[in-house]
Design an enzyme around this catalytic site. Structure first.
Site, mmCIF file in Angstrom:
data_model
loop_
_atom_site.group_PDB
_atom_site.id
_atom_site.type_symbol
_atom_site.label_atom_id
_atom_site.label_comp_id
_atom_site.label_asym_id
_atom_site.label_seq_id
_atom_site.Cartn_x
_atom_site.Cartn_y
_atom_site.Cartn_z
ATOM 1 N N HIS A 73 -6.887 8.222 1.407
ATOM 2 C CA HIS A 73 -5.727 7.432 0.991
ATOM 3 C C HIS A 73 -5.444 6.272 1.934
ATOM 4 C CE1 HIS A 73 -1.798 6.562 -0.737
ATOM 5 N NE2 HIS A 73 -1.255 6.696 0.458
ATOM 6 N N HIS B 37 0.844 -1.195 0.000
ATOM 7 C CA HIS B 37 0.000 0.000 0.000
ATOM 8 C C HIS B 37 0.877 1.242 0.000
ATOM 9 C CE1 HIS B 37 -1.925 3.278 2.454
ATOM 10 N NE2 HIS B 37 -2.815 3.145 1.488
ATOM 11 N N SER B 38 0.493 2.244 -0.786
ATOM 12 C CA SER B 38 1.187 3.531 -0.841
ATOM 13 C C SER B 38 2.630 3.335 -1.292
ATOM 14 C CB SER B 38 1.093 4.229 0.517
ATOM 15 O OG SER B 38 1.571 5.551 0.435
ATOM 16 N N LEU B 39 3.598 3.778 -0.498
ATOM 17 C CA LEU B 39 5.002 3.594 -0.867
ATOM 18 C C LEU B 39 5.361 2.119 -0.922
ATOM 19 C CD1 LEU B 39 7.864 4.636 -1.402
ATOM 20 C CD2 LEU B 39 8.171 4.799 1.071
ATOM 21 N N GLY C 84 3.439 -0.222 -1.913
ATOM 22 C CA GLY C 84 2.964 -0.712 -3.192
ATOM 23 C C GLY C 84 3.883 -0.346 -4.335
#
Length: 634
Positions: free
Chosen positions: A426, A316-318, A320
């Site tokens: 987010h 997830h996010s960074l 990901g």
């Protein structure tokens, strides 16, 4: 006489005959007699393989189910402890408390059911860790990389996540949410690499990349879920500082430079307006204390434990984005949630690229096996969190990238649910409860091949010895000029021009003293003085004007644009006459001019040749000298 086609049509008519005919037709494919004829020329013969799905009477393969459980937690240092690499084994009876990214406690689910389906991925045939490390190292040196033989690529079909199944997508998202777990208990962390025991160093848990390893019951499939950006806004909480440095390295056009004022600068590769040193960028990205380097080491240790297992990646996010970069490197299936667009760093890391693919546009590459889930209300996922007043900018993040590799699976929460774009959407917990669970079906995944990052920027390469190249000098084949400017200006040099030469000039000296200065010059009578020089010059002509009666004028109150504002003073000489002397003083001057006092005069007899003199004086004058406010005493 019957032809072979007529014989085949006559034989394969009944149902039993059709099965026998199909087996007979497949014999050339599976029989070794056709391929092992003993002749050397037949060894390179390639016969197309018929997939079982192409045969109508064979059943289609259905997705297979897997039940995953948490087996290990890996922690790799990045900044304070770049050589740190630890492993925590999780037993089935171990009690684990899971904390989410915003500090809320979650009930840990020991098992996650995920289904798989065949996935085609184009990757290298030789994916050994030592071989891939050598290629990545050579890619950072163009001279060495150009001498390597072209790698062998293949399109493999391997089991991957069933992205069309809602339960599979939901459980993968929960795995990435659990990746924000703190230290689960008092279990002992084991050192994976190096003889140094750094577990006694305070704060090592907050520095590094953390991955959670899930395995199915047969260990045939392994899922690595990587931890993403911490939820804290400012520095000092969790790994926010480290995540901010990596975010700005990965997702800004030039290290957070040349953009918004609040962006955190993480390298010195900016050259000029919209111009950046790409060699400096690559050098900053591949430093050993960065997350991509840590993900490579983490993958190497996981595959050492499970050498024969199929590896999936999630994040997830960074986390990901890092998972996607790792998947592009080794050709692995990847599923990300609200991942930051990662095509920009993928073009700078020297990742292996199949033939016929532009390395500068990895978003146009096919058969990657990467799927990026997100929704339209998330500015990070959509690549719009880079305005002057956006949350990312105010927090110091430079999120300029907008392109994803692989395929995008977008939930239209703005159009379907009426959401407003905001950074609060987010978080992975919001995505799980408000998006994935709320929608009945998963979105269709499509590639994003037309997207372009940093379209206004120009990138150049250097020899790597300087982060920013020195000032360039321009030479011309017809003219060479050398100058040193000590005072540079906006449009040139402000230094005084120095000229060396021998000249003979006529020197003229003028000396003037102005007693009555005006706004735009001097009001004194003009006086001209000429001094002849040694150089021969024309004979000067001097003209003298004689006035019959000399006049001396003194102005006490000069006007704004010339002239004199003093009251008129008249002196008249009359022979053989006498007149009285009159003195006038104004105690009540008018508003603009004149005097309101009664007229008074004093007469004093004088001798012959006397004159009548009138004197008016004023101590304070206003309105450009036309009125008197304070009469001067006489």
């Amino acid at each position: 006489m019957m032809t072979p086609s007529q014989w085949k049509d006559d034989i394969c008519t009944s149902q039993l005959a059709m099965v026998a005919c199909a087996i007979f037709l497949l014999l050339p494919i599976f029989s070794p007699v056709v391929f092992a004829t003993g002749l050397e020329s037949h060894r390179n013969l390639q016969v197309p393989f018929v997939q079982p799905e192409d045969l109508g009477f064979l059943p289609q393969r259905s997705p297979q189910g897997h039940e995953f459980a948490l087996r290990h937690i890996f922690h790799h240092g990045t900044y304070q402890y770049p050589l740190l690499h630890k492993r925590l084994d999780v037993n089935p009876e171990t009690k684990i408390w899971v904390a989410s990214e915003d500090g809320a406690k979650l009930e840990f689910s020991p098992h996650f059911r995920v289904s798989s389906q065949p996935s085609q991925i184009q990757r290298l045939t030789d994916r050994r860790v030592q071989v891939m490390e050598a290629r990545l190292s050579a890619a950072r040196t163009p001279e060495v990389f150009s001498t390597l033989s072209p790698p062998v690529w293949t399109i493999d079909e391997l089991p991957g996540p069933n992205i069309s199944d809602k339960t599979t997508v939901l459980n993968l998202a929960k795995m990435t949410a659990n990746a924000y777990i703190m230290e689960p208990g008092a279990e002992r962390w084991e050192d994976v690499s190096g003889p140094f025991n750094q577990s006694l160093s305070f704060g090592w848990e907050k520095d590094g990349l953390r991955g959670h390893i899930y395995a199915d019951q047969t260990n045939s499939t392994i899922i690595i879920a990587l931890k993403g950006t911490s939820a804290a806004l400012f520095d000092g909480d969790e790994t926010t500082t480290n995540d901010k440095i990596n975010d700005n390295l990965f997702f800004s056009c030039c290290c957070g430079q040349g953009g918004q004022y609040f962006w955190r600068q993480v390298c010195d590769c900016y050259s000029s307006a919209y111009t950046c040193n790409s060699t400096c960028l690559v050098s900053a990205l591949v430093t050993e204390n960065r997350y991509y380097r840590a993900s490579l080491d983490l993958y190497a240790n996981v595959t050492d434990i499970y050498p024969n297992s199929t590896v999936w990646l999630a994040g997830h996010s960074l986390g990901g984005a890092v998972s996607s970069l790792l998947g592009l490197t080794y050709g692995l299936p990847v599923v990300t949630f609200e991942g930051v667009p990662e095509a920009l760093p993928a073009s700078r890391l020297g990742l292996p690229v199949p033939p016929g693919t532009d390395p500068n546009t990895p978003q146009a590459r096919e058969y990657t096996g990467a799927y990026h889930f997100g929704h339209t209300a998330d500015p990070v996922y959509m690549g719009t969190c880079n305005g002057a007043t956006s949350f990312c900018t105010l927090a110091g993040y430079a999120m300029e990238s907008a392109c994803h590799t692989g395929q995008r699976c977008v939930y239209d929460t703005v159009g379907d649910l009426g959401w407003r774009v905001g950074i609060g959407t987010h978080r992975i917990l919001n995505v799980i409860s408000d998006v994935i669970e709320r929608y009945e079906d998963v979105p269709t995944c499509v590639p994003d091949t037309e997207c372009r990052d940093c379209a206004l920027w120009k990138f150049f390469e250097s020899n790597g010895s300087h982060p920013i190249p020195p000032s360039s000098s321009t030479t011309s084949p017809t003219r060479t000029r050398t100058s040193t400017c000590e005072t540079p200006g906006w449009w040139g040099c402000l230094d005084k021009t120095t000229t060396t030469g021998t000249t003979t000039n006529v020197i003229t000296t003028s000396t003037s003293t102005c007693k009555t200065p005006g706004w735009f010059g001097c009001k004194d009578p003009t006086t001209t003085s000429s001094v002849p020089s040694a150089t021969p010059s024309p004979t000067p002509i001097i003209t003298s004007i004689s006035m019959p009666t000399p006049t001396s004028t003194t102005c006490e109150t000069p006007g704004w644009f010339g002239g004199c504002n003093d009251p008129p003073t008249t002196a008249t000489s009359k022979p053989n006459s006498s007149s009285p002397s009159t003195s006038t003083t104004c105690t009540r001057p008018g508003f603009f001019w004149g005097c309101w006092d009664p007229t008074s005069s004093s007469e004093t007899p004088t001798a012959a040749f006397s004159s009548t003199a009138t004197h008016t004086s004023c101590a304070s004058k206003t309105w450009f000298g036309r009125s008197c406010t304070t009469p001067a005493p006489r």
